[in-house]
Scaffold this motif. Structure first.
Motif, mmCIF file in Angstrom:
data_model
loop_
_atom_site.group_PDB
_atom_site.id
_atom_site.type_symbol
_atom_site.label_atom_id
_atom_site.label_comp_id
_atom_site.label_asym_id
_atom_site.label_seq_id
_atom_site.Cartn_x
_atom_site.Cartn_y
_atom_site.Cartn_z
ATOM 1 N N GLU A 1 38.746 45.129 36.764
ATOM 2 C CA GLU A 1 38.665 43.899 37.666
ATOM 3 C C GLU A 1 38.169 42.638 36.570
ATOM 4 N N ASP A 2 37.509 43.182 35.428
ATOM 5 C CA ASP A 2 37.006 42.325 34.456
ATOM 6 C C ASP A 2 38.367 41.766 33.638
ATOM 7 N N VAL A 3 39.269 42.520 33.513
ATOM 8 C CA VAL A 3 40.598 42.143 32.820
ATOM 9 C C VAL A 3 41.185 41.113 33.693
ATOM 10 N N LEU A 4 41.734 41.591 34.820
ATOM 11 C CA LEU A 4 42.440 40.718 35.891
ATOM 12 C C LEU A 4 41.520 39.407 35.929
ATOM 13 N N ASN A 5 40.261 39.263 36.140
ATOM 14 C CA ASN A 5 39.573 38.211 36.418
ATOM 15 C C ASN A 5 39.804 37.187 35.262
ATOM 16 N N GLN A 6 39.619 37.709 33.991
ATOM 17 C CA GLN A 6 39.830 36.918 32.807
ATOM 18 C C GLN A 6 41.186 36.460 32.519
ATOM 19 N N HIS A 7 42.088 37.330 32.824
ATOM 20 C CA HIS A 7 43.601 36.875 32.648
ATOM 21 C C HIS A 7 43.687 35.885 33.786
ATOM 22 N N ALA A 8 43.384 35.805 34.959
ATOM 23 C CA ALA A 8 43.425 35.042 36.069
ATOM 24 C C ALA A 8 42.798 33.359 35.543
ATOM 25 N N LEU A 9 41.730 33.391 34.775
ATOM 26 C CA LEU A 9 41.167 32.198 34.383
ATOM 27 C C LEU A 9 41.997 31.719 32.948
ATOM 28 N N ASP A 10 42.324 32.577 32.425
ATOM 29 C CA ASP A 10 43.253 32.355 30.904
ATOM 30 C C ASP A 10 44.691 31.642 31.280
ATOM 31 N N THR A 11 45.191 32.069 32.553
ATOM 32 C CA THR A 11 46.437 31.772 33.026
ATOM 33 C C THR A 11 46.379 30.633 34.048
ATOM 34 N N SER A 12 45.209 30.164 34.283
ATOM 35 C CA SER A 12 44.968 29.123 35.323
ATOM 36 C C SER A 12 45.464 29.548 36.652
ATOM 37 N N ALA A 13 45.534 30.842 37.138
ATOM 38 C CA ALA A 13 45.778 31.100 38.451
ATOM 39 C C ALA A 13 45.176 30.733 39.409
ATOM 40 N N ASP A 14 45.736 30.148 40.560
ATOM 41 C CA ASP A 14 45.388 29.490 41.763
ATOM 42 C C ASP A 14 44.908 30.731 42.762
ATOM 43 N N LEU A 15 45.524 31.941 42.609
ATOM 44 C CA LEU A 15 45.432 33.036 43.667
ATOM 45 C C LEU A 15 45.636 34.363 42.931
ATOM 46 N N ILE A 16 44.863 35.356 43.243
ATOM 47 C CA ILE A 16 45.388 36.687 42.855
ATOM 48 C C ILE A 16 45.668 37.511 43.992
ATOM 49 N N VAL A 17 46.688 38.065 43.949
ATOM 50 C CA VAL A 17 47.512 39.182 45.123
ATOM 51 C C VAL A 17 47.264 40.577 44.575
ATOM 52 N N MET A 18 46.676 41.287 45.426
ATOM 53 C CA MET A 18 46.484 42.560 44.984
ATOM 54 C C MET A 18 46.325 43.587 46.209
ATOM 55 N N GLY A 19 46.408 44.832 46.083
ATOM 56 C CA GLY A 19 46.456 45.912 47.088
ATOM 57 C C GLY A 19 44.884 46.377 47.092
ATOM 58 N N ALA A 20 44.441 46.797 48.406
ATOM 59 C CA ALA A 20 43.118 47.045 48.266
ATOM 60 C C ALA A 20 42.619 48.562 48.663
ATOM 61 N N TYR A 21 41.659 49.008 48.223
ATOM 62 C CA TYR A 21 41.138 50.334 48.384
ATOM 63 C C TYR A 21 42.346 51.609 48.125
ATOM 64 N N GLY A 22 42.907 51.711 46.884
ATOM 65 C CA GLY A 22 43.728 52.507 46.440
ATOM 66 C C GLY A 22 43.058 54.003 46.695
ATOM 67 N N HIS A 23 41.763 53.913 46.405
ATOM 68 C CA HIS A 23 40.801 54.927 46.519
ATOM 69 C C HIS A 23 40.022 55.031 47.949
ATOM 70 N N SER A 24 39.151 55.990 48.183
ATOM 71 C CA SER A 24 38.643 55.753 49.716
ATOM 72 C C SER A 24 37.359 54.800 49.557
ATOM 73 N N ARG A 25 37.172 54.404 50.747
ATOM 74 C CA ARG A 25 35.831 53.578 50.663
ATOM 75 C C ARG A 25 34.715 54.255 50.299
ATOM 76 N N ILE A 26 34.461 55.532 50.578
ATOM 77 C CA ILE A 26 33.286 56.480 50.202
ATOM 78 C C ILE A 26 33.293 56.202 48.683
ATOM 79 N N ARG A 27 34.497 56.462 48.086
ATOM 80 C CA ARG A 27 34.236 56.768 46.581
ATOM 81 C C ARG A 27 33.903 55.266 45.988
#
Length: 281
Positions: free
Chosen positions: A232-258
Motif C-alpha cells: 500500500e505504501d508503494v502504491l500510494n507513493q507512486h500515485a503521488l509521484d504520477t499525480s494520479a487523480d484516482l486509484i482503481v483496485m480490487g478489494a479483499y483478495g484475502h479474507s476479512r478476518i485475515r
C-alpha cells in the motif's frame, strides 16, 4: 459504464462537505444523487429492569429524532444545488447494517464514502464492508470528497491478476477510457518461467495492458520493486509521484478476518486513502 445514480452515505452530523462534493460529482455526469443518512440503533440493555428498558426506549427515540433532523438538514443543503436527489434515513440495527446498506447500494452505480463517517468508525466499517460485500457495486472512498472525481485525468490501476483486480478493471473501463493516462502498477511481480504460465504471465502486466488498449485506453505498465515497503505504501507513493487523480483496485483478495488480524492492502487503503480510491470486490 456511466454513473447515473450515485449513493452517498453519511452520518447524522458534519456531513455538509460530503453532500456538496457528492452533488458536484452528480452534476458533472447529470446523475441522480441518493443520500443515505444512517444512525446505528442503540443496543438493548442487558437485564429485565423496567427503568433500564425505559431509558433504552428514550435513547432510541432520541436517536430517531436526531436522524430525522439530519434528513431535513441534508435536504436543506441540497435544495437549490440543481441536482436530482432523494434523502432517506435509516435507523439500522447493528447486526443488519451491512446487509441493509448493501441492499440499498444495489440500486446505485457507485457508493461514495467521505470523511463524515470518521466520527463513528463502527458505522464507517459497517458501511464500507456492506457496500463491498453485499452490493455488487464499486465503492469510492476519499479522505476529502472535494478531491474525488469520476472523470480523472490520470488513473493508477493496481494489478495483481486476481479476480478482484480483474473486476475492478472491468468496472472502471469507462473511467479509464476517458483518462489521459492509465498506469497499470504491479508491485514485485514474478514472471512465469519455462512452460508455466503463471497468473501474471511471462511478461507481467502485458496481458492486462493489451486488454485495456483494445478498449482505447492509453496504458503504461509500471513494475515496481517493493524494496521492503508495504504494498500500500508503494502504491500510494507512486500515485503521488504520477499525480494520479484516482486509484482503481480490487478489494479483499484475502479474507476479512485475515485482513483485520494481520492487516492487508485493502484495509490500509480503506483506513487512510491518500488518493481517492475506487474499490471493487
Amino acid at each position: 459504464m456511466s454513473y447515473k445514480t450515485i449513493l452517498v452515505v453519511i452520518g447524522i452530523s458534519q456531513f455538509e462537505s460530503d453532500l456538496r462534493a457528492a452533488a458536484n460529482l452528480c452534476a458533472s455526469d447529470g446523475a441522480h444523487l441518493s443520500v443515505l443518512p444512517i444512525k446505528i440503533a442503540t443496543l438493548p440493555p442487558v437485564g429485565d429492569f423496567a427503568a433500564m428498558s425505559a431509558a433504552w426506549l428514550d435513547e432510541r427515540a432520541s436517536d430517531i429524532e436526531d436522524l430525522g433532523k439530519a434528513v431535513k438538514e441534508a435536504r436543506n443543503v441540497l435544495y437549490g444545488l440543481g441536482v436530482s436527489h432523494d434523502v432517506v434515513g435509516r435507523y439500522a440495527e447493528s447486526m443488519w447494517l451491512e446487509h441493509d446498506l448493501g441492499e440499498r447500494a444495489r440500486y446505485a452505480d457507485v457508493t461514495v464514502i467521505g470523511s463524515s463517517l470518521r466520527s463513528d468508525e463502527r458505522l464507517r466499517a459497517g458501511v464500507v464492508e456492506g457496500a463491498l460485500f453485499h452490493s455488487a457495486r464499486p465503492v469510492l472512498l476519499a479522505a476529502d470528497l472535494q478531491s474525488a472525481t469520476l472523470r480523472p485525468r490520470k488513473v493508477l490501476l493496481a494489478w495483481n491478476a486476481s479476480i478482484e483486480s480483474a473486476r475492478a478493471a472491468r468496472e472502471a473501463l469507462d473511467v479509464m477510457r476517458n483518462a489521459e493516462r492509465v498506469n497499470v502498477v504491479l508491485v514485485d511481480p514474478k514472471p512465469a518461467s519455462g512452460a508455466a504460465s503463471g497468473k501474471s504471465g511471462g511478461e507481467p502486466g502485458a496481458d492486462i495492458a493489451a486488454y485495456l488498449a483494445r478498449h482505447g485506453i492509453k496504458v503504461t505498465v509500471d513494475r515496481l520493486p517493493g524494496a521492503g515497503l508495504r504494498v500500500e505504501d508503494v502504491l500510494n507513493q507512486h500515485a503521488l509521484d504520477t499525480s494520479a487523480d484516482l486509484i482503481v483496485m480490487g478489494a479483499y483478495g484475502h479474507s476479512r478476518i485475515r485482513e483485520k488480524v494481520f492487516g492487508g492492502v485493502t484495509k490500509a487503503m480503506i483506513d487512510v486513502p491518500v488518493v481517492p480510491v475506487l474499490m471493487v470486490r
